[in-house]
Design a protein around this motif. Structure first.
Motif, PDB file in Angstrom:
ATOM      1  N   VAL A 159       0.834  -1.198   0.000  1.00  0.00           N
ATOM      2  CA  VAL A 159       0.000   0.000   0.000  1.00  0.00           C
ATOM      3  C   VAL A 159       0.872   1.252   0.000  1.00  0.00           C
ATOM      4  N   ALA A 160       1.950   1.233   0.782  1.00  0.00           N
ATOM      5  CA  ALA A 160       2.844   2.393   0.841  1.00  0.00           C
ATOM      6  C   ALA A 160       3.538   2.623  -0.498  1.00  0.00           C
ATOM      7  N   PHE A 161       3.992   1.557  -1.144  1.00  0.00           N
ATOM      8  CA  PHE A 161       4.660   1.698  -2.447  1.00  0.00           C
ATOM      9  C   PHE A 161       3.692   2.260  -3.494  1.00  0.00           C
ATOM     10  N   MET A 162       2.462   1.746  -3.505  1.00  0.00           N
ATOM     11  CA  MET A 162       1.499   2.193  -4.496  1.00  0.00           C
ATOM     12  C   MET A 162       1.029   3.625  -4.234  1.00  0.00           C
ATOM     13  N   ASP A 163       1.169   4.081  -2.992  1.00  0.00           N
ATOM     14  CA  ASP A 163       0.707   5.415  -2.641  1.00  0.00           C
ATOM     15  C   ASP A 163       1.740   6.499  -2.954  1.00  0.00           C
ATOM     16  N   GLN A 164       2.950   6.091  -3.335  1.00  0.00           N
ATOM     17  CA  GLN A 164       4.006   7.062  -3.618  1.00  0.00           C
ATOM     18  C   GLN A 164       3.822   7.673  -5.007  1.00  0.00           C
ATOM     19  N   SER A 165       4.130   8.949  -5.117  1.00  0.00           N
ATOM     20  CA  SER A 165       3.989   9.654  -6.384  1.00  0.00           C
ATOM     21  C   SER A 165       5.141   9.314  -7.320  1.00  0.00           C
ATOM     22  N   ALA A 166       4.826   9.242  -8.597  1.00  0.00           N
ATOM     23  CA  ALA A 166       5.864   8.971  -9.601  1.00  0.00           C
ATOM     24  C   ALA A 166       6.874  10.099  -9.676  1.00  0.00           C
ATOM     25  N   ALA A 167       6.475  11.297  -9.260  1.00  0.00           N
ATOM     26  CA  ALA A 167       7.376  12.447  -9.359  1.00  0.00           C
ATOM     27  C   ALA A 167       8.622  12.259  -8.508  1.00  0.00           C
ATOM     28  N   LEU A 168       8.516  11.552  -7.386  1.00  0.00           N
ATOM     29  CA  LEU A 168       9.679  11.339  -6.534  1.00  0.00           C
ATOM     30  C   LEU A 168      10.744  10.530  -7.252  1.00  0.00           C
ATOM     31  N   ARG A 271      -1.132  12.868  -6.194  1.00  0.00           N
ATOM     32  CA  ARG A 271      -0.404  11.635  -6.450  1.00  0.00           C
ATOM     33  C   ARG A 271      -0.577  11.219  -7.906  1.00  0.00           C
ATOM     34  N   ARG A 272       0.537  10.881  -8.527  1.00  0.00           N
ATOM     35  CA  ARG A 272       0.524  10.324  -9.876  1.00  0.00           C
ATOM     36  C   ARG A 272       1.280   9.010  -9.833  1.00  0.00           C
ATOM     37  N   THR A 273       0.565   7.902  -9.990  1.00  0.00           N
ATOM     38  CA  THR A 273       1.159   6.586  -9.851  1.00  0.00           C
ATOM     39  C   THR A 273       2.194   6.339 -10.946  1.00  0.00           C
ATOM     40  N   ALA A 274       3.321   5.795 -10.526  1.00  0.00           N
ATOM     41  CA  ALA A 274       4.392   5.509 -11.491  1.00  0.00           C
ATOM     42  C   ALA A 274       3.983   4.361 -12.405  1.00  0.00           C
ATOM     43  N   ARG A 275       4.455   4.435 -13.629  1.00  0.00           N
ATOM     44  CA  ARG A 275       4.229   3.318 -14.555  1.00  0.00           C
ATOM     45  C   ARG A 275       5.053   2.133 -14.106  1.00  0.00           C
ATOM     46  N   ARG A 276       4.455   0.970 -14.189  1.00  0.00           N
ATOM     47  CA  ARG A 276       5.174  -0.226 -13.757  1.00  0.00           C
ATOM     48  C   ARG A 276       6.317  -0.554 -14.710  1.00  0.00           C
ATOM     49  N   ILE A 277       7.351  -1.105 -14.115  1.00  0.00           N
ATOM     50  CA  ILE A 277       8.507  -1.537 -14.897  1.00  0.00           C
ATOM     51  C   ILE A 277       8.162  -2.880 -15.541  1.00  0.00           C
ATOM     52  N   ARG A 278       8.156  -2.929 -16.853  1.00  0.00           N
ATOM     53  CA  ARG A 278       7.814  -4.178 -17.534  1.00  0.00           C
ATOM     54  C   ARG A 278       9.049  -5.085 -17.570  1.00  0.00           C
ATOM     55  N   LEU A 279       8.922  -6.238 -16.938  1.00  0.00           N
ATOM     56  CA  LEU A 279      10.026  -7.197 -16.878  1.00  0.00           C
ATOM     57  C   LEU A 279       9.914  -8.180 -18.026  1.00  0.00           C
ATOM     58  N   ARG A 280      11.040  -8.452 -18.663  1.00  0.00           N
ATOM     59  CA  ARG A 280      11.078  -9.403 -19.770  1.00  0.00           C
ATOM     60  C   ARG A 280      12.260 -10.346 -19.585  1.00  0.00           C
ATOM     61  N   GLY A 281      12.195 -11.458 -20.287  1.00  0.00           N
ATOM     62  CA  GLY A 281      13.315 -12.384 -20.290  1.00  0.00           C
ATOM     63  C   GLY A 281      13.572 -12.980 -18.919  1.00  0.00           C
ATOM     64  N   TRP A 282      14.858 -13.036 -18.572  1.00  0.00           N
ATOM     65  CA  TRP A 282      15.232 -13.685 -17.307  1.00  0.00           C
ATOM     66  C   TRP A 282      14.731 -12.909 -16.099  1.00  0.00           C
TER      67      TRP A 282
END
Length: 543
Positions: A159-168, A271-282
């Motif tokens: 919840v804390a991670f999702m509540d953080q703004s992408a601007a930080l 708050r502006r939620t950060a875009r998720r990091i898309r993981l690929r491969g390994w």
């Protein structure tokens, strides 16, 4: 102040005072005389209790923080196959009590278990030809507790991670920080209050645990209290040991608050939620494998083993003994949850209808039992109840010539009272959360139409609080079903519950027979987890 308000305040203060009695009795035991048994414990095993409890706290604190924070960050900030599933499935270990997972892994990893038996058969090994980690050890207890308690950290940290703004994060990266540096310098420190709260909850559960440490033979305060009471017959000395354990809990609270006393965290702007990091491969494979490993170790593997064992004894479901276990467990859970709910309504609505410093203090006092281990509360309940029985018995013998025996202690009433002291905070939190969602002007409008505070509660608040009341009932119901040390100490003679029976069978190394009551506890324990996941899916901005 009118008569109704005065009576309501009196009822609140009286209820909180009664609920606080067990804790006060335990603390007061430190001022009493110290017997020869205490001096013996001080010279021989007390240091072991302190050291092992500290090591348990250290190990579980590190384990739950690593598992909870890593999985929370993955599901909150990364996109990988199965993320939606793992985001709620990683809460499932909360349904698995620590003592049950301990029984399960012992059956799997012990010398006669399938893992070591397969190794000996596959490599033609004999006893002494190979080394295998000992599951029944302090390290094993740390692993078991970490696997089932990490969801406390996971839930709050996510919840804390999702509540953080992408601007930080963007500001940190623009100043030249790498992704890992941004995580350790910005993301993690901002989530520290939530992580500290989750770890503190896990550590309180660790100090309260009895089934795991007792089954693994670890000398901790909870096992020491049982040995002192039942082995030495020293109730006063057991109370003093319980007071030492209570001091550990108080010190834990103080350290956690002091560690972040000067820290301040504020959200700047929208708050502006950060875009998720898309993981690929390994990286994607590693994220899926890591999440699946944690979920499997904490829930899937133990649940599968319990199901397999229970299938061997499925015919026991239809026996009178198992039906009696279910009936006893449901009776206690229903009584305790109903009593907790009524008291929570009294305290929660009293605080709302008659706000003041006294009401605020009263609710805090009534809520402190949840932070106290069940073993401590059980001893704190037994001492005044035993004193009342002995005093009444002596008076009746002197004046009437009758000896009624135990009228209070050793009864279901004493056990239910201990449950209320332990779990009242759970109901109170749910009720207060529901009341905060009701606008105060609704109360004012109803009062202006001539309704009394009690009438407002009955006609307006109760219908609007149905969801919160049901949640409060279910949470306490499941907590009582899983509670082991309090039930072991205070249950009436020859009165068993699912938790007690599972513990007895596992202690006799009848693990397969213990699986059926254990699996029943786990299945019922899924109810609050389902409630949590539903709330997460509604509240989280999680596309």
């Amino acid at each position: 102040m009118n008569t109704a308000a005065w009576l309501w305040r009196l009822a609140m203060v009286s209820s909180a005072a009664v609920v606080a009695v067990p804790v006060v009795v335990i603390v007061a035991s430190l001022l009493g005389p110290y017997s020869a048994a205490w001096r013996h414990l001080f010279d021989t095993v007390l240091l072991d209790y302190v050291v092992n409890s500290l090591l348990l706290m250290l190990g579980v604190g590190v384990g739950t923080a690593l598992l909870g924070v890593s999985t929370a960050w993955l599901t909150a900030h990364c996109e990988f196959p199965g993320r939606r599933l793992f985001s709620w499935a990683l809460l499932l270990p909360m349904a698995m009590p620590a003592y049950i997972i301990a029984y399960t892994y012992t059956g799997l990893l012990d010398f006669a278990g399938p893992v070591q038996s397969s190794l000996r058969a596959g490599f033609d090994w004999q006893h002494g030809d190979y080394w295998f980690p000992e599951i029944r050890s302090l390290g094993g207890a740390i692993c078991m507790l970490s696997l089932v308690l990490y969801p406390y950290v996971y839930l709050l940290a996510r919840v804390a991670f999702m509540d953080q703004s992408a601007a930080l994060g963007e500001a940190s990266r623009s100043l030249g920080s790498s992704a890992s540096q941004t995580f350790f310098r910005v993301t993690l420190p901002m989530a520290r209050p939530a992580i500290a709260a989750g770890v503190s909850l896990a550590l309180m559960e660790t100090l309260a645990d009895y089934g795991t440490v007792a089954y693994f033979g670890v000398s901790a305060f909870t096992t020491g209290i049982f040995r002192t009471w039942y082995g030495l017959g020293e109730l006063q000395t057991a109370a003093q040991l319980a007071a030492c354990l209570l001091l550990f809990v108080i010190a834990l609270f103080a350290l956690e608050r002091r560690s972040r006393a000067r820290l301040r965290f504020h959200r700047l702007g929208t708050r502006r939620t950060a875009r998720r990091i898309r993981l690929r491969g390994w990286r994607a494979i590693t994220a899926v494998a890591g999440s699946l490993l944690v979920l499997s170790a904490g829930f899937l593997l133990p649940a599968a083993q319990l199901t397999g064992w229970a299938a061997q004894h499925y015919q026991d479901i239809f026996t009178a003994a198992f039906v009696a276990l279910l009936g006893n467990s449901f009776l206690l859970a229903a009584l305790a949850s109903l009593c907790c709910l009524l008291l929570a309504l009294l305290l929660g609505y009293g605080k709302r209808a008659h706000p003041g410093r006294l009401e605020a203090v009263t609710t805090r006092v009534a809520s402190m039992g949840y932070a106290v281990p069940g073993t401590v509360i059980a001893v704190g309940v037994m001492i005044p109840f035993a004193w009342a029985d002995n005093t009444l018995d002596h008076w009746l013998q002197q004046n009437v010539g009758l000896s009624p025996g135990l009228l209070v202690s050793g009864t279901l009433g004493a056990l239910v009272f201990a449950y209320v002291v332990r779990f009242l905070a759970v109901s109170l939190q749910s009720v207060e959360a529901g009341l905060t969602r009701i606008r105060p002007d609704i109360d004012e409008a109803a009062r202006s139409l001539g309704h009394t505070p009690l009438g407002v509660l009955r006609r307006i608040h109760l219908p609007m609080l149905r969801g919160s009341l049901l949640t409060a009932l279910l949470l306490v119901f499941v907590d009582v079903l899983k509670e082991l040390p309090t039930t072991l100490i205070l249950r009436p003679f020859n009165f068993n519950t699912l938790a007690v029976r599972a513990h007895e069978l596992a202690s006799d190394e009848r693990l397969a027979e213990a699986a059926l009551p254990a699996l029943a506890i786990v299945l019922i324990g899924l109810i609050p987890v389902i409630l949590l996941t539903r709330n997460m899916s509604k509240a989280a901005a999680d596309p």
